[in-house]
Write a protein that holds these residues in place. Structure first.
Motif, PDB file in Angstrom:
ATOM      1  N   ASP A 613       0.816  -1.214   0.000  1.00  0.00           N
ATOM      2  CA  ASP A 613       0.000   0.000   0.000  1.00  0.00           C
ATOM      3  C   ASP A 613       0.851   1.267   0.000  1.00  0.00           C
ATOM      4  O   ASP A 613       0.573   2.216  -0.737  1.00  0.00           O
ATOM      5  N   LEU A 614       1.882   1.311   0.843  1.00  0.00           N
ATOM      6  CA  LEU A 614       2.707   2.522   0.941  1.00  0.00           C
ATOM      7  C   LEU A 614       3.561   2.713  -0.304  1.00  0.00           C
ATOM      8  O   LEU A 614       3.804   3.853  -0.724  1.00  0.00           O
ATOM      9  N   ILE A 615       4.006   1.630  -0.903  1.00  0.00           N
ATOM     10  CA  ILE A 615       4.759   1.754  -2.154  1.00  0.00           C
ATOM     11  C   ILE A 615       3.845   2.277  -3.256  1.00  0.00           C
ATOM     12  O   ILE A 615       4.256   3.091  -4.096  1.00  0.00           O
ATOM     13  N   ARG A 616       2.589   1.829  -3.247  1.00  0.00           N
ATOM     14  CA  ARG A 616       1.642   2.326  -4.245  1.00  0.00           C
ATOM     15  C   ARG A 616       1.410   3.830  -4.071  1.00  0.00           C
ATOM     16  O   ARG A 616       1.348   4.581  -5.055  1.00  0.00           O
ATOM     17  N   LEU A 617       1.317   4.293  -2.819  1.00  0.00           N
ATOM     18  CA  LEU A 617       1.188   5.736  -2.587  1.00  0.00           C
ATOM     19  C   LEU A 617       2.420   6.480  -3.092  1.00  0.00           C
ATOM     20  O   LEU A 617       2.318   7.567  -3.658  1.00  0.00           O
ATOM     21  N   TYR A 618       3.587   5.899  -2.872  1.00  0.00           N
ATOM     22  CA  TYR A 618       4.819   6.527  -3.336  1.00  0.00           C
ATOM     23  C   TYR A 618       4.814   6.620  -4.860  1.00  0.00           C
ATOM     24  O   TYR A 618       5.182   7.661  -5.435  1.00  0.00           O
ATOM     25  N   ALA A 619       4.378   5.553  -5.540  1.00  0.00           N
ATOM     26  CA  ALA A 619       4.306   5.576  -7.005  1.00  0.00           C
ATOM     27  C   ALA A 619       3.331   6.650  -7.483  1.00  0.00           C
ATOM     28  O   ALA A 619       3.583   7.332  -8.487  1.00  0.00           O
ATOM     29  N   ARG A 620       2.227   6.811  -6.769  1.00  0.00           N
ATOM     30  CA  ARG A 620       1.246   7.831  -7.169  1.00  0.00           C
ATOM     31  C   ARG A 620       1.804   9.242  -6.982  1.00  0.00           C
ATOM     32  O   ARG A 620       1.537  10.146  -7.787  1.00  0.00           O
ATOM     33  N   GLN A 621       2.587   9.448  -5.926  1.00  0.00           N
ATOM     34  CA  GLN A 621       3.216  10.756  -5.744  1.00  0.00           C
ATOM     35  C   GLN A 621       4.234  11.018  -6.848  1.00  0.00           C
ATOM     36  O   GLN A 621       4.325  12.127  -7.379  1.00  0.00           O
ATOM     37  N   LEU A 622       5.002  10.003  -7.219  1.00  0.00           N
ATOM     38  CA  LEU A 622       5.954  10.158  -8.322  1.00  0.00           C
ATOM     39  C   LEU A 622       5.218  10.494  -9.623  1.00  0.00           C
ATOM     40  O   LEU A 622       5.672  11.353 -10.390  1.00  0.00           O
ATOM     41  N   ALA A 623       4.110   9.793  -9.870  1.00  0.00           N
ATOM     42  CA  ALA A 623       3.344  10.054 -11.091  1.00  0.00           C
ATOM     43  C   ALA A 623       2.832  11.485 -11.108  1.00  0.00           C
ATOM     44  O   ALA A 623       2.864  12.173 -12.145  1.00  0.00           O
ATOM     45  N   ALA A 624       2.368  11.987  -9.945  1.00  0.00           N
ATOM     46  CA  ALA A 624       1.854  13.354  -9.867  1.00  0.00           C
ATOM     47  C   ALA A 624       2.965  14.377 -10.025  1.00  0.00           C
ATOM     48  O   ALA A 624       2.770  15.431 -10.659  1.00  0.00           O
ATOM     49  N   ASP A 625       4.151  14.070  -9.483  1.00  0.00           N
ATOM     50  CA  ASP A 625       5.243  15.052  -9.480  1.00  0.00           C
ATOM     51  C   ASP A 625       6.074  15.016 -10.758  1.00  0.00           C
ATOM     52  O   ASP A 625       6.550  16.060 -11.222  1.00  0.00           O
ATOM     53  N   ASP A 626       6.278  13.820 -11.323  1.00  0.00           N
ATOM     54  CA  ASP A 626       7.276  13.670 -12.392  1.00  0.00           C
ATOM     55  C   ASP A 626       6.683  13.501 -13.782  1.00  0.00           C
ATOM     56  O   ASP A 626       7.417  13.604 -14.773  1.00  0.00           O
ATOM     57  N   LEU A 627       5.389  13.177 -13.889  1.00  0.00           N
ATOM     58  CA  LEU A 627       4.774  13.057 -15.208  1.00  0.00           C
ATOM     59  C   LEU A 627       4.126  14.381 -15.601  1.00  0.00           C
ATOM     60  O   LEU A 627       3.364  14.960 -14.821  1.00  0.00           O
ATOM     61  N   GLY A 628       4.417  14.838 -16.818  1.00  0.00           N
ATOM     62  CA  GLY A 628       3.768  16.047 -17.301  1.00  0.00           C
ATOM     63  C   GLY A 628       2.289  15.817 -17.533  1.00  0.00           C
ATOM     64  O   GLY A 628       1.841  14.680 -17.683  1.00  0.00           O
ATOM     65  N   SER A 629       1.516  16.889 -17.569  1.00  0.00           N
ATOM     66  CA  SER A 629       0.063  16.755 -17.706  1.00  0.00           C
ATOM     67  C   SER A 629      -0.313  16.052 -19.011  1.00  0.00           C
ATOM     68  O   SER A 629      -1.232  15.229 -19.047  1.00  0.00           O
ATOM     69  N   ALA A 630       0.414  16.347 -20.100  1.00  0.00           N
ATOM     70  CA  ALA A 630       0.081  15.725 -21.386  1.00  0.00           C
ATOM     71  C   ALA A 630       0.378  14.224 -21.345  1.00  0.00           C
ATOM     72  O   ALA A 630      -0.427  13.405 -21.823  1.00  0.00           O
ATOM     73  N   GLU A 631       1.517  13.853 -20.756  1.00  0.00           N
ATOM     74  CA  GLU A 631       1.858  12.430 -20.678  1.00  0.00           C
ATOM     75  C   GLU A 631       0.884  11.706 -19.768  1.00  0.00           C
ATOM     76  O   GLU A 631       0.433  10.596 -20.086  1.00  0.00           O
ATOM     77  N   ARG A 632       0.545  12.325 -18.656  1.00  0.00           N
ATOM     78  CA  ARG A 632      -0.388  11.683 -17.731  1.00  0.00           C
ATOM     79  C   ARG A 632      -1.746  11.473 -18.392  1.00  0.00           C
ATOM     80  O   ARG A 632      -2.371  10.426 -18.232  1.00  0.00           O
ATOM     81  N   ARG A 633      -2.197  12.482 -19.161  1.00  0.00           N
ATOM     82  CA  ARG A 633      -3.489  12.350 -19.834  1.00  0.00           C
ATOM     83  C   ARG A 633      -3.439  11.241 -20.873  1.00  0.00           C
ATOM     84  O   ARG A 633      -4.366  10.438 -20.998  1.00  0.00           O
ATOM     85  N   ALA A 634      -2.333  11.141 -21.616  1.00  0.00           N
ATOM     86  CA  ALA A 634      -2.207  10.095 -22.638  1.00  0.00           C
ATOM     87  C   ALA A 634      -2.182   8.710 -22.001  1.00  0.00           C
ATOM     88  O   ALA A 634      -2.802   7.763 -22.515  1.00  0.00           O
ATOM     89  N   VAL A 635      -1.493   8.580 -20.883  1.00  0.00           N
ATOM     90  CA  VAL A 635      -1.423   7.289 -20.194  1.00  0.00           C
ATOM     91  C   VAL A 635      -2.796   6.896 -19.663  1.00  0.00           C
ATOM     92  O   VAL A 635      -3.215   5.730 -19.762  1.00  0.00           O
ATOM     93  N   THR A 636      -3.521   7.862 -19.108  1.00  0.00           N
ATOM     94  CA  THR A 636      -4.866   7.588 -18.581  1.00  0.00           C
ATOM     95  C   THR A 636      -5.814   7.161 -19.695  1.00  0.00           C
ATOM     96  O   THR A 636      -6.605   6.226 -19.533  1.00  0.00           O
TER      97      THR A 636
END
Length: 959
Positions: A613-636
């Protein structure tokens, strides 16, 4: 004599693994059915009184890809085994197969299992001396009837277990020979030892014993020849010399010295006690006996299973042969070092010190944020100084240091603890050559190389169990009082991760202004949780521990880990990760292996992965901090599109529909070629589909949202997930209305009808939805949409008792389906009309219609629908008081249901078989069938569950 030496025959059930697997009842074998059932029971017996997960059972019993309905097949095996064991058990036998998440457990007295009795006798022999020891060891060996599990060699995992049991047996044979030599019984051992050495030419202990017997019988030259044969073979095949103990025996025979009775004992097998004179001279030549262990860890709790595995490496456990190297591996914060240090102190403590020649310790700095990993040459320099050498006597080169280190440790019983290793290349030069030394390594990696080249034992550490997590918090908080519910909540929010638990408890103990409720509220907020799990020392934090592992990943693996943070689910497949990464399955599999090797991801089987669970939260924080909005939208978007395409592919396999939109997805999809495989995919991905629909709705992709819901509709009906699908269909209807999409609204309203009809007092609402859908279908004018919509109206009208209106609707639907040439629709309409006949008391007419429907479904090969009709026929036959036909139809329904994985229809068939048994006066069989049915639908919202629960409640009230 110990009671365990007595045969269990005549004392009820006995499970025999030491030979061909068999179960005896009062001394007579019982028939166990198919080979698969025998293998299943053997696996449960090997793990008696422990839960064996369904996933592990499947991996053991099916060497290739298991059938899509494997879980249903497995339930059938368990059911039949329960009946066999229950029927064979004598009065007073306390044996049963228990369903316990995540699998099954064989509950029995361990003394009913011959392997357990053999192990108990081995333990008893270890505490016995003289002739009594010989008697006990001979009793243990008499339990073998041949090679363990001999008939199950085709299954790799059971074959590996069989080999392990054979190693245990050979160790007992060696112990027995040693015990016989010690009491002067060696005269008749020569023939046996010759045969054993011929069969096992590389077992040095057997050769040692044979040399001793040869020498004692005056055949000194033959004894020396045996030594040279083994030495040459070891050098040729492995490039190593015989063990120090074997060399000592050779030297004594060569000098024609009197060999003492216990000379056959290998050095690593001698019980802790006074150091012998030869070893004492070596020890005294050095300045110190190293004692380099770090201080003990305060507040250590639990890990009994892992400690027991480590105990098997102790020198005194001489019957446990094999490598004395163990790797404790796991993600940051699990307490790997704490476990290793705690065990090392216990094993080294007086009075039974297992490592009298000392303990060496090195921190290899595998993930140190400020320092590079330590070079092996530097560690060896530290070890050699610890062993008493001065700096000027230490060679300069790595190769020379390794040679000197291994020479010094060759005749010692020592512990080497290597903490925080990077990889097996760093560790390999630090391994002593002698079996008398035990090596314990901790690492965030699995160190596969050591497992392959050195046969190391891997101990994969996981989070603490709930009770132990609460105990750890209680120990660290000191005087701070917490209720059990608060302890449970803190443990849950920390994911039972020891580092997180210690930090949370330390905050409570060290800051009087922080209350328990405030800390729980802070941790409950996923956006703040990792930040809250940080001690006053900035270097001690959960996020920081994960960060060290993440920063050492390759760029490709690091990006995939960030994408894991975009996925809204708890577990995910390799397929969806490939879609999100816009790459192939093979490329993603390679990066997942990297993430798994450092424990940032864990394989769950069937190509699925999860994480803490905590590693998953860490991955989500990395995704929010390190992925640009365009890349995040494309991945979603890729994630949502993948689930839509896969769901529509699965829908068309379960129940092909005309007039439904289809995905234009061009990427790879999971392998689905049959309805059973499609149902299996939906089983695994149900929760993720709900997440995908919510994500589509949140992103304003209304058409995708309702199409995901529509794609899941056949599966929902197949599994009767009625309550569970309410949110999905409500969201789909809202999305279709927001988009003004008449087709989407019509299809979602039809889905809502199915849900409403199975809710109490919802039939009027169902009819309203059905009439609204019919109006939309009439506007659309497509017969393929209109026909099933008319059927929805029919079903709602029937439930409300509007039989005449329903009959007209049924006839209209039948005509529409005939015009379309849709045989499935025609069969469904005829079945609907049979329902009207049954409701109106025209049972014989309904029976005739259902027979025609059965013929149709067989012609078009739809086994799931065939099972439905067979169950209907069983119910109608019961109404006509033809109980023989009712039983026949129910049994056929169950058989067809099992063949296609239709567990809900299987439960219905079992329920009706129970009714038949009750009618025949067999209450126990009726109860058994209903309990079987309840197991299949337990946790679902199927109306069959309510029916079965009511039957069982009524039976209980009568009893």
């Amino acid at each position: 004599m110990d009671a365990r030496t007595m045969p269990a025959a005549g004392y009820g059930l006995e499970f025999r693994l030491l030979g061909a697997f068999e179960v005896l009842s009062s001394g007579s074998p019982i028939l166990l059915g198919s080979p698969a059932m025998r293998r299943l029971l053997a696996l449960l017996t090997l793990n008696a009184n422990q839960v064996v997960s369904v996933d592990r059972i499947i991996r053991v019993l099916w060497t290739g890809d298991p059938p899509a309905s494997v879980r249903t097949i497995l339930q059938g095996y368990v059911s039949r085994l329960r009946k066999l064991i229950g029927g064979a058990a004598a009065f007073g036998d306390d044996v049963e197969i228990v369903t316990r998440s995540p699998g099954y457990l064989l509950r029995t007295d361990p003394d009913r299992i011959d392997l357990h009795r053999a192990r108990e006798l081995a333990r008893s022999a270890a505490e016995t001396t003289g002739t009594a020891r010989v008697v006990v060891l001979r009793a243990a060996l008499r339990l073998w009837r041949g090679p363990a599990l001999a008939e199950m060699e085709a299954l790799p995992l059971l074959r590996a277990t069989s080999m392990s049991i054979e190693e245990f047996r050979l160790g007992l044979v060696e112990d027995r020979i040693e015990a016989e030599l010690a009491v002067g019984m060696g005269s008749d051992l020569l023939t046996e030892l010759n045969e054993l050495v011929t069969q096992h030419p590389l077992r040095e202990r057997l050769t040692d014993q044979l040399m001793l017997v040869l020498y004692r019988t005056g055949r000194r030259a033959d004894a020396l020849r045996r030594y040279h044969e083994l030495r040459e073979r070891l050098a040729e095949e492995f490039g190593v010399d015989p063990s120090p103990q074997l060399q000592r025996t050779y030297e004594r025979i060569l000098r024609d010295e009197a060999v003492p009775d216990d000379a056959s004992l290998p050095a690593q097998d001698v019980r802790p006690g006074p150091v012998d004179s030869e070893r004492a001279g070596t020890v005294q030549s050095l300045a110190v006996i190293p004692a380099q262990l770090p201080p003990q860890i305060g507040g250590f709790v639990g890990r009994e299973g892992e400690l027991a595995v480590l105990d098997s490496l102790l020198p005194s456990r001489h019957h446990d042969v094999g490598s004395r190297i163990a790797v404790v591996s796991g993600v940051a914060g699990l307490g790997k070092s704490a476990l290793a240090v705690t065990w090392a102190h216990r094993a080294s403590a007086a009075p039974a010190a297992e490592f009298p020649d000392g303990q060496l310790f090195a921190s290899l700095r595998g993930v140190d944020p400020y320092e590079q990993p330590v070079a092996p040459a530097e560690v060896l320099r530290q070890f050699l100084i610890g062993l008493g050498l001065t700096a000027d006597r230490i060679p300069a080169g790595l190769t020379e240091r390794v040679a000197l280190y291994r020479s010094i440790t060759a005749k010692r019983r020592m512990l080497v603890l290597l903490d925080d290793a990077v990889d097996h290349q760093q560790v390999q030069p630090l391994l002593p050559a002698a079996q008398s030394c035990t090596v314990l390594i901790t690492s965030r990696r699995m160190l596969d190389g050591l497992l392959v080249t050195n046969g190391a034992r891997l101990i994969r550490l996981g989070p603490l169990p709930d009770a132990q997590a609460g105990e750890l918090v209680s120990r660290v908080v000191g005087d701070v009082e917490l209720t059990q519910s608060e302890l449970d909540r803190l443990a849950s929010l920390c994911g039972n991760l020891p580092l997180a638990l210690r930090i949370a408890a330390a905050r409570l103990a060290g800051d009087a202004e922080v209350t328990v409720s405030e800390l729980i509220d802070e941790l409950a907020d996923e956006r703040r949780r990792l930040g809250a799990l940080r001690a006053g020392d900035s270097q001690i934090s959960v996020r920081g521990a994960f960060e060290l592992t993440y920063r050492r990943l390759t760029p490709e693996a690091a990006r995939l880990f960030r994408l894991v943070g975009v996925h809204p689910g708890v577990e995910m497949s390799r397929s969806v990760l490939a879609a999100m990464a816009q790459t192939s399955f093979a490329a993603v599999a390679e990066q997942l292996h990297v993430l798994e090797s450092v424990h940032l991801m864990s394989s769950l089987g069937d190509g699925r992965f999860g994480t803490h669970d905590l590693i998953r939260l860490y991955a989500r924080q990395l995704a929010a901090d390190d992925l640009g909005s365009a890349e995040r939208r494309a991945v979603t978007e890729a994630l949502v599109d993948f689930y839509l395409a896969a769901a529509e592919c699965g829908r068309d396999l379960i129940r092909p529909t005309t007039g439904s939109p289809s995905s234009e997805w061009t990427g790879e999809l999971p392998a689905m070629g049959t309805a059973e495989q499609a149902v299996g995919w939906f089983d695994r991905e149900w929760t993720n589909l709900l997440h995908a629909a919510r994500t589509a709705l949140r992103e304003g992709r209304n058409e995708v949202a309702w199409r995901i819901a529509w794609a899941a509709a056949p599966y929902v009906l197949f599994r009767h997930l009625l309550d569970e699908s309410t949110e999905l269909f409500d969201q789909g209807l809202a999305a279709a209305r927001a988009a003004g999409d008449r087709l989407g609204q019509c299809l979602m309203l039809r889905c809502r009808v199915n849900v409403d009809l199975y809710r109490s007092a919802q039939s009027e609402e169902a009819l309203g939805h059905a009439m609204e859908a019919l109006a939309l279908a009439e506007e659309l004018g497509d017969p393929a949409i209109l026909a099933p919509t008319v059927s929805s109206v029919f079903t709602a009208q029937t439930r409300l008792g509007h039989y005449e209106e329903a009959r007209r609707g049924g006839e209209r639907a039948l005509a529409l389906y005939r015009g379309l040439g849709d045989l499935t629709g025609q069969a469904m309409s005829l079945n609907n009309l049979a329902m009207i006949d049954q409701s109106c008391g025209r049972t014989e007419r309904a029976y005739e219609r259902c027979l025609a429907v059965l013929d149709l479904y067989r012609r078009i090969d739809e086994p799931a629908n065939e099972a439905v009709v067979l169950n209907n026929l069983s119910e109608l036959a019961a109404e006509l008081a033809d109980w023989q036909a009712a039983e026949s139809f129910a049994r056929r329904a169950r058989s067809v249901s099992v063949s296609c994985g239709a567990s809900v229809q299987e439960a219905k068939a079992l329920s009706q078989l129970g009714d038949v048994h009750l009618q025949n006066g067999d209450v126990l069989s009726a109860k058994f069938r209903w309990e079987q049915a309840l197991t299949l639908v337990h946790g679902s919202s199927s109306p069959i569950r309510a029916e079965v629960e009511q039957r069982l409640a009524e039976l209980a009230a009568e009893e």
